[in-house]
Write a protein that holds these residues in place. Sequence first.
Motif, short mmCIF file in Angstrom:
data_model
loop_
_atom_site.label_atom_id
_atom_site.label_comp_id
_atom_site.label_asym_id
_atom_site.label_seq_id
_atom_site.Cartn_x
_atom_site.Cartn_y
_atom_site.Cartn_z
N ALA A 256 0.74 -1.25 -0.08
CA ALA A 256 -0.07 -0.03 -0.06
C ALA A 256 0.75 1.12 -0.02
CB ALA A 256 -1.03 -0.17 1.25
N TYR A 257 1.99 1.31 0.70
CA TYR A 257 2.79 2.26 0.75
C TYR A 257 3.28 2.72 -0.65
CZ TYR A 257 7.25 4.86 1.55
OH TYR A 257 8.20 5.85 1.67
N GLN A 258 3.77 1.58 -1.38
CA GLN A 258 4.49 1.56 -2.79
C GLN A 258 3.59 2.35 -3.46
OE1 GLN A 258 7.58 1.39 -3.60
NE2 GLN A 258 8.29 1.11 -1.70
N MET A 259 2.17 1.76 -3.51
CA MET A 259 1.23 2.29 -4.48
C MET A 259 0.99 3.49 -4.40
SD MET A 259 -2.33 3.18 -4.68
CE MET A 259 -2.93 2.53 -3.19
N VAL A 260 0.68 4.05 -2.87
CA VAL A 260 0.33 5.54 -2.83
C VAL A 260 1.57 6.43 -2.90
CG1 VAL A 260 0.89 5.50 -0.30
CG2 VAL A 260 -0.91 7.09 -1.35
N ARG A 261 2.80 5.99 -2.74
CA ARG A 261 3.81 7.01 -3.00
C ARG A 261 4.12 7.26 -4.57
NH1 ARG A 261 9.10 6.02 -4.56
NH2 ARG A 261 8.78 4.04 -4.52
N GLN A 262 3.95 6.06 -5.46
CA GLN A 262 4.10 6.14 -6.73
C GLN A 262 3.07 6.95 -7.52
OE1 GLN A 262 5.36 2.64 -9.00
NE2 GLN A 262 6.17 1.95 -6.92
N VAL A 263 1.82 6.96 -7.13
CA VAL A 263 0.55 7.45 -7.48
C VAL A 263 0.53 8.82 -7.18
CG1 VAL A 263 -1.88 7.48 -7.61
CG2 VAL A 263 -0.84 5.48 -7.79
N THR A 264 1.06 9.20 -6.10
CA THR A 264 1.22 10.60 -5.44
C THR A 264 1.95 11.28 -6.37
OG1 THR A 264 0.42 9.75 -3.26
CG2 THR A 264 1.41 12.19 -3.39
N ASP A 265 3.33 10.83 -6.46
CA ASP A 265 4.47 11.58 -6.95
C ASP A 265 3.98 11.77 -8.80
OD1 ASP A 265 5.89 11.18 -4.79
OD2 ASP A 265 7.25 9.74 -5.37
N ALA A 266 3.44 10.74 -9.26
CA ALA A 266 2.90 11.17 -10.81
C ALA A 266 2.12 12.17 -10.84
CB ALA A 266 2.41 9.90 -11.19
N ILE A 267 0.98 12.15 -9.88
CA ILE A 267 0.00 13.23 -9.93
C ILE A 267 0.39 14.48 -9.59
CG2 ILE A 267 -2.22 13.74 -8.90
CD1 ILE A 267 -2.61 11.57 -10.95
N ALA A 268 1.48 14.39 -8.69
CA ALA A 268 1.70 15.85 -8.28
C ALA A 268 2.92 16.56 -9.36
CB ALA A 268 2.82 15.71 -6.86
N ALA A 269 3.38 15.51 -10.09
CA ALA A 269 4.37 16.00 -11.31
C ALA A 269 3.36 16.57 -12.59
CB ALA A 269 5.06 14.96 -11.78
N ALA A 270 2.05 15.76 -12.73
CA ALA A 270 1.14 16.30 -13.95
C ALA A 270 0.82 17.77 -13.33
CB ALA A 270 0.17 15.30 -13.87
N HIS A 271 0.41 17.90 -11.81
CA HIS A 271 -0.24 19.36 -11.52
C HIS A 271 0.84 20.16 -11.93
CE1 HIS A 271 -4.38 18.77 -9.77
NE2 HIS A 271 -3.67 17.19 -9.87
N ARG A 272 2.06 20.03 -11.52
CA ARG A 272 2.99 21.01 -11.84
C ARG A 272 3.42 21.27 -13.23
NH1 ARG A 272 5.89 18.12 -7.90
NH2 ARG A 272 6.96 16.94 -9.46
N ALA A 273 2.84 20.33 -14.08
CA ALA A 273 2.87 20.78 -15.70
C ALA A 273 1.47 21.27 -16.10
CB ALA A 273 3.35 19.38 -16.36
N GLY A 274 0.56 21.53 -15.12
CA GLY A 274 -0.72 22.06 -15.66
C GLY A 274 -1.73 21.25 -16.02
N GLN A 275 -1.60 19.69 -15.66
CA GLN A 275 -2.50 18.89 -15.99
C GLN A 275 -3.27 18.19 -14.59
OE1 GLN A 275 -3.44 17.86 -19.07
NE2 GLN A 275 -2.08 19.55 -20.05
N ALA A 276 -4.33 17.25 -14.97
CA ALA A 276 -5.23 16.90 -13.83
C ALA A 276 -5.75 15.74 -14.25
CB ALA A 276 -5.86 17.97 -12.97
#
Length: 463
Positions: A256-276
């Motif tokens: 569960a830790y690996q899942m939430v860490r990888q998903v959160t890092d990817a979504i945060a990078a997308a928001h920094r690029a202006g995507q959601a």
Amino acid sequence: MADGTKAVVDTSEADEAALAVALGETSDATPPETARTRSTPDPAEPAEPAEPAAKSGAAAKRDPAEETTPATPATPAAPAEKTAQVEETAPLSTAEIAAELAVGAAALSNAALLLAADHTAAPARSTAATPAEADPDTGSLPVLLPAPLRHSGDKIGGRYRLEECVTQSEAFSSWRAVDEKLRRDVGVHLLAAGHQRARAVLAAAKAGALLNDPRFVQVLDAVQDGELVYVIREWLPGAVDLAQQLADGPMEPYDAYQMVRQVTDAIAAAHRAGQAHLRLTPRCVLRTDSGQYRINGIAVDAALRGLPTEEAALADTRAIGALLYAALTHRWPYPEDRYDLQGLPKDLGCVPPDQVRAGVHKGLAELAARALCAQPPHHLEPITTPEQLAKAIALMPRLRAPEPPALTPPSAFASPATRPAAPPTPPPCYRRTPPRRSSAPSRSARGHPPPRPGSGADAAARW
């Protein structure tokens, strides 16, 4: 006439019907009374000047009765307006009346044809009317144009052959297809070009393709071809979504830790690029054979369903919290049952995962409550953006992977009947030992001569 006006023939629309009836009964010859009525001036009417022969078209013969009529005294000339009125209402012949009626009938026929054409084209105009906007509360698409009807084996764009329908809704359909040019599997979304969400889907697909992040499933193509809009995406044949992983029960804390860490890092990078993403569900989180998590449908899934784009950061943060909550408790954190998971009771509210299931990792339980609940329990500070969630995960102590179980020899658990037989004992090894030497003095020492070579003990020792 008695009222002092002159009788003239009027060819207005009100008299056309009466004239049409009169055409069949009136002969070419006009009775003397009619001619006398038309040509005899009224004593009270002033005399009119004679009409030139060029305007009448033919010289009309005078009636004998008209010649014997006494002349009336001359009166002043009539005004010009009255003369013009008399000229405009000059009598028409039978042929001219018939021609006027024929022209009127042709005009009525043309008008009837135009009216029929208008009634026929009315449904087409109503079909092309401006579509209604989606419901802002539910974000559901209106049933304006249904999803394009396609079957397995159909080709899209002359290149992609449809194989299996994955999702079918009123507005769009999703397929697994084969790219015949590159000989690989791809995912295809089909949408009618006339749908009000078609432009939004194309814009979202093109923006997702520019993201160029390997943690997201790549968009390969987005095209409007006539009346069809299709989006081509990468297909991961060996990946398993999170809903399938949770089918057997909750996840281990490390997974569960690996899942939430990888998903959160990817979504945060997308928001920094202006995507959601705007619609992050267990079906969108895919785990590959190597253990890496990849996210499918960024921005496109929300555009296909017409979901609102307001508060995108908060929506994606709540979605990540729901994923972690489901992974820890094997329950969907909302009242309804979704993704083969049972929902929570309606009156329960937002409670931390460790109160729903015993043995949940405390750090992960607090993290899920902060990301999911507007007012987390125990006076915890809520998390409202993916960037804040990524920082909170980084501050947590890393969870170690569980140690694999110790390998035990299979013979210890085997029954005596199935144990392998012991190898046979090898025969004893016979080794020749040297003879013992006697401690008694030799014969030479006692005065006896030594034995001859080849006899006695020496010969036995050699053999």
